[in-house]
Design a protein around this motif. Sequence first.
Motif, PDB file in Angstrom:
ATOM      1  N   LYS A  17       5.071  -1.454   3.622  1.00  0.00           N
ATOM      2  CA  LYS A  17       5.415  -1.366   4.747  1.00  0.00           C
ATOM      3  C   LYS A  17       3.516  -1.848   4.921  1.00  0.00           C
ATOM      4  CE  LYS A  17       4.669   2.122   8.340  1.00  0.00           C
ATOM      5  NZ  LYS A  17       2.870   2.416   8.737  1.00  0.00           N
ATOM      6  N   ALA A  18       3.635  -2.213   6.617  1.00  0.00           N
ATOM      7  CA  ALA A  18       2.141  -3.537   7.193  1.00  0.00           C
ATOM      8  C   ALA A  18       1.216  -2.067   7.419  1.00  0.00           C
ATOM      9  CB  ALA A  18       2.582  -3.898   7.469  1.00  0.00           C
ATOM     10  N   ALA A  19      -0.343  -2.390   6.861  1.00  0.00           N
ATOM     11  CA  ALA A  19      -0.834  -1.178   6.987  1.00  0.00           C
ATOM     12  C   ALA A  19      -1.081  -1.385   8.777  1.00  0.00           C
ATOM     13  CB  ALA A  19      -2.578  -1.503   6.635  1.00  0.00           C
ATOM     14  N   GLY A  24      -1.867  -7.602   7.448  1.00  0.00           N
ATOM     15  CA  GLY A  24      -1.015  -7.278   6.652  1.00  0.00           C
ATOM     16  C   GLY A  24      -0.889  -6.334   5.021  1.00  0.00           C
TER      17      GLY A  24
END
Lengths: 212, 206
Positions: A17-19, A24
């Motif tokens: 899951k992207a931060a 990224g």
Amino acid sequence: MTGIIAQNVGRTSGLIKAASGGGGGGVWTLIKTLTSDGSDSDLSFVNGSSDVVLDSTYPIYVFKFINIHPETDNVQFMHNASTDAGSSYNLSKITTMFEGEHSEGGGSGTLGYITGHDIAPSTSNAKFTYNVGNDNDQCISGEMWLFNPSSSTFVKNFMAVVSNTHNGNYEKNTYTAGYYNTTSDIDAIQFTFSSDEIQGGKIKMYGLKDSA
Amino acid sequence: MSGIIAQNTLDNSGLVKAPVGGGAWTFIKKLTASGDANLSFVNGTSDVVLNSTYKEYLFTFNNIHPQTDNKNFELNFSDDTGSSYAVSKATTFFRPNHSENDTYTGLNYVTGYDLGNATGVQIISQGDGNENDESCSGYMVLYDPANTTFIKHFMCQINQKAKYPETVTTFVGGFCNTTSAIDAVQFTYSSGNIDLGDICLYGLTI
């Protein structure tokens, strides 16, 4: 998160899951890269301009200097900051400077405090290092940490280290630190040489998140 | 990458490809001071991870402000999950400084603030002032605390507006002289409380 995405947290492959906050993933968020076009009088990061974030979003900001090359020989690489979104760069500040130096020829290895290139409370630009050479292969690289620039309570601490190819063919490993002596919100920072242009290199700006 | 994953590169939502090599810093815990006697990171307590999960840990100090004027910001380590903070340490301590009135500058090794296999606290910022705008900020890196073969290295760099007033940067390096796992770190002032500021803990996946 659930399922395969949750399983992949911290992994070196697959999907994660992207931060939040961009970048990224990871806590270091790349905010902005400024690349010298070979004729820049300065490289400036102004909150709210050109996608730059320099506010309370992050508690710590780090600037990476990569192969910064001056137009002119024997100049100083410097910084100043602004509390008016870049209309002026003239904040009072105080710094220390010390360095290790060693000539390419193998002599004159020293370590010491550099009185002449620190700054007492002054609104002038503060030096990261000095006497930078402009031979084709000469440049400076390093980094600067800026703490809590949006605080309206405390002065703003910073610490920096650069490696400098001195115009006399020395390596200078220069440490500077100090504080912008203001409790106003800092919203822009500018990097320049003491005269003429930045003719190469890039500065990358990161924000360090203090939450998951 | 191609398709939707490529489109998500650098995005702050959705899915992205995991970083190659996994060399990423992970936020673990933030402790915010509010008149606290100490700020302590104990493995397994309050979501703190301080074990073999990460090989390198970063502590950041942001505007640490003492309750009492002219006190030392200090740390110690534990190998019994915080039951005691008394790990033997060998350290170095040096600092450049510059007074606001420009009457003095210096770069000095400070013999009295280093440790030679002593279990007491290590000073990491000396003589912090408690004027409203004074604080110290910096970071410390702790290497492989869970290792049971080697001693545990750490390096710390902190800048402060000190009481005189002056800018002082403290450089401390050293090691915990133990092959036991370090599983807790505690930060204190030499007397009085930590009035304000925060410390964040990060782990680096290698």
